[in-house]
Design a protein around this motif. Structure first.
Motif, short mmCIF file in Angstrom:
data_model
loop_
_atom_site.label_atom_id
_atom_site.label_comp_id
_atom_site.label_asym_id
_atom_site.label_seq_id
_atom_site.Cartn_x
_atom_site.Cartn_y
_atom_site.Cartn_z
N ASP A 34 -0.49 -0.39 10.35
CA ASP A 34 -1.37 0.77 10.13
C ASP A 34 -1.56 0.99 8.63
OD1 ASP A 34 -2.88 3.02 10.38
OD2 ASP A 34 -1.31 4.28 11.27
N GLU A 35 -2.48 0.24 8.05
CA GLU A 35 -2.78 0.32 6.61
C GLU A 35 -1.56 -0.01 5.75
OE1 GLU A 35 -5.76 3.33 5.17
OE2 GLU A 35 -5.03 4.42 6.93
N GLU A 36 -0.67 -0.84 6.25
CA GLU A 36 0.55 -1.18 5.51
C GLU A 36 0.43 -2.49 4.74
OE1 GLU A 36 4.27 -0.28 7.79
OE2 GLU A 36 2.81 0.05 9.38
N THR B 239 0.86 -1.18 0.00
CA THR B 239 0.00 0.00 0.00
C THR B 239 0.90 1.23 0.00
OG1 THR B 239 -0.13 0.51 2.38
CG2 THR B 239 -1.52 -1.30 1.57
N HIS C 37 1.26 3.16 2.29
CA HIS C 37 1.71 3.37 3.67
C HIS C 37 2.78 2.37 4.11
CE1 HIS C 37 -1.72 6.07 4.17
NE2 HIS C 37 -2.47 5.14 3.62
N THR C 38 3.08 1.38 3.28
CA THR C 38 4.02 0.33 3.66
C THR C 38 5.44 0.88 3.87
OG1 THR C 38 2.77 -1.25 2.33
CG2 THR C 38 4.95 -1.93 3.05
N ARG D 85 -6.42 -1.84 9.90
CA ARG D 85 -5.38 -1.79 10.92
C ARG D 85 -5.33 -3.12 11.65
NH1 ARG D 85 -7.03 3.83 12.27
NH2 ARG D 85 -5.42 5.18 11.38
#
Length: 249
Positions: free
Chosen positions: A184-186, A158, A160-161, A192
């Motif tokens: 956290d959205e990774e 994502t 956010h990774t 989450r």
């Protein structure tokens, strides 16, 4: 590879040791071929030669591998009531995962009753470095295990990774300190997760229990309370496996 596996499966409780001639007849292969297969399997630790009669038997490497399988079976069985309890108390989906090379494999999936929830991951593999369960496992694994993961490129799942290896190592230090890991959205957008390690009687990390849900239902302010619940469950499962903490973990 197929012939080597057939050879290993030929050895049994009824015939734990066999010579080249007997293996050749049983497998329908030339003695030279069997000798070559046996030599390779011996060098890799899958077979060993009886020094008295020259026959071959399964090696200690297979015993070690079987021990790992039994550990996974034990944790999958012993964790069930505690995973269900955690699901009921938190209202969220609960996972049990183990480490397999640089990935995690989900052994259990207890789904929440909410309409919006993570899809079932049972039997699914995901990268260890960006999942809460994977991080909980990596943080408490031997250094060589982490080194193997860091040798490969960290491919983002994502936006956010975390893919910076130094940043990931710092994150895993925090996991070792606080006893749990967060995603956290990774791993998936809008999701989450939080996970904690499970240890066996030898003190080795063998699995991780994780909790996951949509970000709208799991705001960051709520994650600390959920993390405490997950850690409690992981510690209870570890205790059932015979683990006795010595350093407050």
């Amino acid at each position: 590879m197929g012939s080597a596996l057939r050879l290993l499966k030929t050895l049994s409780a009824e015939e734990p040791e066999m010579g080249i001639t007997a293996l050749s007849a049983r497998l329908g292969l030339a003695k030279s071929t069997v000798h070559r297969l046996v030599s390779t399997l011996v060098s890799e630790g899958f077979l060993e030669r009886n020094p008295v009669d020259g026959r071959y038997r399964l090696g200690l490497l297979l015993f070690s591998m079987g021990t790992l399988v039994r550990r996974r079976m034990n944790v999958a069985e012993e964790s069930v009531p505690l995973l269900h309890s955690l699901c009921e108390r938190s209202g969220e989906t609960i996972h049990l995962a183990v480490l397999h090379d640089s990935e995690i494999l989900y052994l259990r999936n207890i789904e929440s009753q909410h309409a919006i929830r993570p899809r079932s991951y049972l039997g699914v593999r995901k990268p260890a470095f960006c999942t809460s369960e994977g991080r909980a496992l990596l943080a408490f694994s031997p250094p060589l295990v982490l080194a193997q993961v860091l040798r490969a490129p960290l491919v983002p799942r994502t936006p956010h990774t975390i893919t910076d290896k130094a940043a990931l190592q710092q994150l895993l230090e925090k996991v070792r300190h606080c006893g749990y890991a967060v995603d956290d959205e990774e791993s998936e957008v809008d999701m989450r997760g939080v996970a904690a390690p499970i240890f066996d009687a030898t003190g080795s990390v063998v699995a991780a229990v994780g909790l996951a849900g949509p970000t709208q239902r799991l705001p960051k302010a709520k994650m600390h309370r959920l993390a405490a619940m997950v850690v409690d469950s992981a510690q209870a499962i570890s205790k059932r496996l015979g683990y006795s903490p010595r350093d407050g973990i």
